[in-house]
Enzyme design. Structure first.
Site, PDB file in Angstrom:
ATOM      1  N   GLU A 176       0.863  -1.169   0.000  1.00  0.00           N
ATOM      2  CA  GLU A 176       0.000   0.000   0.000  1.00  0.00           C
ATOM      3  C   GLU A 176       0.907   1.229   0.000  1.00  0.00           C
ATOM      4  OE1 GLU A 176      -3.410  -0.352   2.870  1.00  0.00           O
ATOM      5  OE2 GLU A 176      -2.286  -2.141   3.454  1.00  0.00           O
ATOM      6  N   ARG A 205       5.327 -12.454  10.167  1.00  0.00           N
ATOM      7  CA  ARG A 205       5.943 -11.188   9.802  1.00  0.00           C
ATOM      8  C   ARG A 205       7.256 -11.021  10.553  1.00  0.00           C
ATOM      9  NH1 ARG A 205       2.125  -6.425  11.320  1.00  0.00           N
ATOM     10  NH2 ARG A 205       3.978  -5.223  10.771  1.00  0.00           N
ATOM     11  N   LYS A 237       3.733   1.693  10.310  1.00  0.00           N
ATOM     12  CA  LYS A 237       3.863   2.865   9.436  1.00  0.00           C
ATOM     13  C   LYS A 237       3.336   4.122  10.120  1.00  0.00           C
ATOM     14  CE  LYS A 237       3.657   0.753   4.821  1.00  0.00           C
ATOM     15  NZ  LYS A 237       2.859   0.686   3.585  1.00  0.00           N
TER      16      LYS A 237
END
Length: 565
Positions: A38, A264, A274
């Site tokens: 994204e 992850r 983020k």
């Protein structure tokens, strides 16, 4: 694949799945992966794991990997983030299949599929407010309840959805939802939103749309459009997989991709959210997204990390389904290992102390040839100039040597009345200390032994070896000593304490008066060196023709772990 590759043990469980699929001719034996970021921030080290997995898997099995921006939220996206992501992937050494793709390229098709679901009675326009929708959804212990708008007719839903598309409703006034099961144990199946109203221009489509698909709807269908075979996601998407499959099963998609989840990458002494990284940038804690203290790929690059070191690190940690926190020391070990093999050596004095060789003539200039790399003759030699006036590290001198309890504690640098060897040059002896009016040492008066060029001194033994540069011939530079951004291994662990409370006040120490050996004059940005006895360093883009700016990538050894004991 070669015979050796085909019989090699798979390196991770995803490769085991792929090898079984190839053998069984699932997806006709093809491997098509994708990396779907994204564009709402810069990529960080966690994304590097996904990049290496998706692109590396495609490479290993002679497949292809697409680069697709999942750009369904224009409020938080920008061209700056797109450009940075493209640059990061190229820098890591990967090439995507064909043109860069965008989910926004598929908006017309996604809209048509949403209409298809309405016509099939599997989607409806819901007028519940976001707060009401959360209440109707229930929780993990209680089932949800049907929206009062769930039984609208197909014709009414089509008309309302058209009006949503035409911009006739305010944001939040209504949304398109899939009609699945409000009592499903999996919360993601409780009539999830498919489209929401957002009166925001899109960086790719401009003002064409004022409704945008939700990620869960857009992602799987974009995979299907691109005929992805193996959709690799992190574990937080595991509970979303039934919804991923539901859309694939209930739409006339051209392919049936399968989603697989892996753990992850979580590093200690780091945050990778983020939102929180953006907070550090916005409040000025760091200078930018590519500040060398940031865990972003561009920050690591600026600090001096190499593509090879990051790829090797991702190989080291492997691919599993078990969440675990990786010690950041492993990342630092990866760059040490890479630069130890590749970085040319040089000398740099970061906190200079003047040394005058009183028995050397004024204007004397002598050059020594030292190996550019002690283990790689192909890098050649470097020339280091020596003059009467030298500079050494302040910490490499002491007036009175401490009493050593054993040989390991023996002072191995310069002291008043003692000798030390200059790296690659002569042995010098300190005869006198010059101090200023405050009692601070500002100069050492020393003599050099002309018989010790390449030879051991006769009749005495120097304390050790120190690095140095010529005052006249050295290059002015600003050295930036970077360290870990947080003092706590889990800075985000206590939800009652803001993560910024754990910032390391010494994560950046600037030394503006450093001097490097002459060979670094005009060094290119991103040139990497091992400064002897100091660590690994990289030339920063802030460098000018008048002054180099050099970043410390990592120390020679893991001094942090030792300091924490």
């Amino acid at each position: 694949m070669s015979k050796n590759e085909s019989t090699a043990k798979p390196t991770n469980f995803i490769h085991q799945i792929i090898e079984a699929d190839i053998e069984n001719q699932t997806h006709q034996g093809k491997v098509v992966t994708r990396f779907p970021p994204e564009p709402n921030g810069y990529l960080h080290i966690g994304h590097a794991k996904s990049i290496c997995l998706n692109f590396g898997t495609a490479e290993k099995y002679n497949g292809v990997c697409n680069l697709r921006f999942d750009d369904t939220n224009p409020e938080k996206e920008s061209q700056e983030y797109i450009d940075s992501i493209v640059s990061d992937i190229e820098w890591l050494g990967y090439t995507w299949n064909g043109d860069i793709r965008y989910t926004s390229l598929y908006f017309d098709q996604l809209y048509a599929w949403a209409v298809h679901l309405i016509k099939e009675g599997k989607a409806y326009v819901c007028d519940l407010s976001p707060e009401q929708a959360r209440e109707y959804r229930g929780n993990f212990s209680e089932p949800g309840k049907n929206s009062p708008y769930r039984d609208r007719s197909v014709e009414e839903n089509l008309a309302l959805f058209e009006r949503m598309k035409n911009g006739e409703f305010a944001e939040g006034a209504c949304a398109l939802r899939a009609k699945i099961d409000m009592s499903a144990p999996n919360m993601n199946l409780r009539d999830p939103m498919i489209y929401r109203i957002l009166h925001v221009p899109h960086h790719q489509t401009g003002d064409k749309w004022c409704i945008y698909p939700i990620y869960d709807f857009a992602h799987g269908q974009s995979d299907a459009i691109e005929e992805i075979t193996h959709s690799l996601c992190t574990l937080e998407f595991e509970d979303h997989r039934p919804l991923y499959d539901w859309f694939i099963e209930n739409l006339p998609v051209p392919a049936t991709p399968k989603q697989y989840e892996f753990s992850r990458l979580e590093l200690n002494y780091t945050v990778t959210s983020k939102r929180k990284l953006k907070q550090l940038v916005d409040n000025g804690t760091v200078s930018s997204w590519n500040d060398p203290r940031m865990p972003t790929i561009s920050g690591l690059r600026r600090r001096g990390y190499t593509p090879n070191s990051i790829r090797n690190f991702c190989d080291m940690i492997g691919v599993t389904r078990s969440n675990a926190v990786v010690d950041v020391g492993m990342l630092e070990a990866a760059i040490r290992d890479d630069l130890d093999k590749t970085a040319p050596r040089a000398m740099c004095v970061t906190r200079p102390l003047k040394v005058t060789l009183t028995n050397m003539d004024e204007g004397h200039e002598e050059w020594f040839e030292l190996p550019a790399h002690p283990k790689d003759e192909s890098l050649g030699v470097r020339r280091v100039g020596l003059t009467r006036n030298l500079l050494i590290e302040q910490e490499d001198f002491i007036e009175v040597k401490p009493v050593a309890k054993n040989k390991h504690e023996r002072w191995k640098r310069l002291a008043l009345g003692d000798a030390v060897r200059l790296r690659g040059a002569y042995v010098i002896t300190c005869n006198e200390v010059v101090k200023d009016s405050h009692g601070e040492i500002i100069e050492l008066l020393c003599t050099y032994d002309p018989d010790t060029k390449g030879e051991n001194p006769v009749g005495y033994k120097p304390n050790g070896v120190i690095h140095w540069v010529s005052d006249e011939l050295s290059v002015p530079c600003e050295v930036r000593l970077y360290d870990r951004l947080f003092t706590e291994a889990n800075p985000d662990g206590d939800k009652e304490v803001e993560f910024t409370e754990h910032l390391n006040s010494e994560s950046l120490v600037v030394l503006p008066n450093a001097r490097a050996e002459a060979g670094l004059r005009g060094a290119a940005v991103e040139s990497r060196y091992q400064f002897e006895r100091m660590g690994y360093f990289c030339v920063d883009p802030d460098s000018t023709s008048e002054q180099l700016v050099i970043n410390r990538t990592v120390t020679l050894r893991d001094s942090w772990a030792k300091a924490q004991k």
